[in-house]
Design an enzyme around this catalytic site. Structure first.
Site, PDB file in Angstrom:
ATOM      1  N   HIS A 189       0.811  -1.226   0.000  1.00  0.00           N
ATOM      2  CA  HIS A 189       0.000   0.000   0.000  1.00  0.00           C
ATOM      3  C   HIS A 189       0.841   1.272   0.000  1.00  0.00           C
ATOM      4  O   HIS A 189       0.308   2.360  -0.220  1.00  0.00           O
ATOM      5  CB  HIS A 189      -0.993  -0.003   1.172  1.00  0.00           C
ATOM      6  N   ASP A 243       0.112  -7.580   1.497  1.00  0.00           N
ATOM      7  CA  ASP A 243       0.554  -6.187   1.624  1.00  0.00           C
ATOM      8  C   ASP A 243       2.082  -6.096   1.627  1.00  0.00           C
ATOM      9  O   ASP A 243       2.688  -5.456   2.478  1.00  0.00           O
ATOM     10  CB  ASP A 243      -0.022  -5.536   2.882  1.00  0.00           C
ATOM     11  N   SER A 276       4.676   2.494   7.695  1.00  0.00           N
ATOM     12  CA  SER A 276       4.336   1.374   6.821  1.00  0.00           C
ATOM     13  C   SER A 276       5.519   0.955   5.962  1.00  0.00           C
ATOM     14  O   SER A 276       6.134   1.779   5.293  1.00  0.00           O
ATOM     15  CB  SER A 276       3.176   1.735   5.904  1.00  0.00           C
TER      16      SER A 276
END
Length: 403
Positions: free
Chosen positions: A116, A154, A232
């Site tokens: 992402h 992810d 992230s």
């Protein structure tokens, strides 16, 4: 209502070069988690102290020395800047940007991060960033190629030209003997604050978190280490400085650091990276059932033959491997302990020789198989055990509607 999960990438405001507290789209992930958001005060400065006698005493007593981990592994952690994220802005801006973290995994210039961080959208509407850049702690910033990404786990693999760069690959660890309470460190770029360190412990293991597709990622690591927007794609490290997982999400009600963070486990990361290197994509076997885990009180209430396993609740309206093999779903909804149960379907208790006790077991049991493989489901139907052969399909990018 439980808050939806958010992802821990930050959005880069194009005009002001400011980092927002969102991931470009607060609803990018359709789960019960939220992007990692913790207070800035919970994140250590980029130059952590190594001289305190108290810190030295703790390190000596526990074997966990965050300063040493940071000094050794920090140079291998990078900031990932993505541009041209078409679906990232609610305004319809086709050239918005995002920021996350990543880490070097080979001297050839391979970088691991979250999918992402370098994509926008969900399911079959996921689009890749037009441009990606990687910034190192020594000030070097280079363009990166997206080798491929795995929206189910992810995970994304980037590649840069290593010429003229001093690369520090981070070693992969193992979650095999991971224990709750074990100390961990997270390094990344929360809110754009590059090379930030936070520490904590493993709060839980074997969690399920939502992916970019609606399917769950199983085996996730829960931690109380501060994981904010921008973290992230950064590494979650054990006391040896080995990578336990990729920091990905936070579950929060307030949008701040009172939530808990989640990392994609390293065994899932390694599987994705291996396939991305080979094919640029990752394929998953698909059974095509929606199920609920049994427990003793459910078995007693509905007079079931077993109290462990997964009870098939629904099958896709469009069909699928399980439906084609004759697996049946429930036909009548009954509320028990405030939850709806669809009664009458098959109970899956095994895949080949692997026993199945809950939904996570079923997902894990299917991971080693390639699409097209035939497996034997051990089921209970009408109180009797039987075997059903199923030819597995390929997991779609979005969960098909039931019916």
């Amino acid at each position: 209502m439980t808050p939806r999960p958010k992802l821990a990438a930050a959005t880069l405001a194009a005009a002001a070069v400011l980092f927002t507290a969102g991931c470009g789209d607060d609803d990018k992930s359709a789960s019960t988690s939220s992007p990692a958001t913790a207070p800035a005060s919970a994140v250590a400065d980029a130059t952590p102290s190594t001289s305190g006698s108290a810190d030295e005493a703790v390190a000596k007593a526990t074997g966990f020395d965050p300063s040493a981990i940071y000094k050794r592994e920090g140079p291998g952690v990078v900031t990932v800047i993505s541009a041209g994220l078409k679906a990232a802005a609610a305004s319809g801006d086709d050239d918005s940007a995002g920021l996350g973290s990543g880490f070097v995994i080979s001297s050839d210039g391979e970088i691991a991060t979250n999918a992402h961080v370098v994509t926008s959208g969900e399911g079959d509407k996921i689009t890749e960033a037009k441009r990606v850049y990687v910034k190192f702690s020594d000030g070097n910033e280079v363009e990166a190629k997206v080798v491929g990404f795995d929206p189910f786990a992810d995970v994304a693999l980037l590649k840069i030209a290593p010429t003229g760069l001093d690369l520090r690959p981070l070693p992969f660890g193992s979650v095999k003997n991971l224990k709750v309470g074990a100390p961990v460190a997270a390094i990344g770029s929360p809110f754009g604050e590059e090379q930030s360190l936070s520490v904590g412990v493993i709060s839980a293991t074997e969690r399920s978190i939502q992916s970019l597709t609606g399917f769950s990622t199983t085996g996730a690591i829960q931690t109380d280490a501060a994981i904010n927007h921008g973290n992230s794609g950064g590494p979650l490290l054990d006391a040896n400085g080995d990578v336990l997982g990729i920091n990905s999400q936070i579950r929060t009600e307030s949008g701040d650091g009172t939530g808990v963070g989640f990392a994609v486990p390293v065994d899932v990361v390694k599987r994705s990276i291996d396939q991305l290197r080979k094919d640029g994509q990752v394929r998953y076997a698909y059974l095509g059932v929606s199920s609920r885990a049994l427990y003793p009180q459910v078995a007693e209430r509905f007079d079931l033959p077993v109290d462990k396993g997964v009870w098939v609740q629904e099958l896709p309206k469009s069909g699928g491997p399980a439906k084609e093999a004759g697996i049946t779903a429930g036909t009548r909804e009954v509320t028990f302990q405030e939850l709806p149960w669809t009664v009458g379907g098959d109970i899956i208790v095994g895949v080949d020789d692997t026993p199945i006790e809950d939904d996570a077991d079923l997902a894990q049991a299917l991971l080693p198989f390639e699409p097209g493989t035939t497996v034997t489901l051990k089921i209970y139907r009408d109180g009797k055990q039987q075997d059903v052969e199923v030819k597995l399909g390929e997991r779609p990018l979005a969960v098909p509607p039931a019916g």
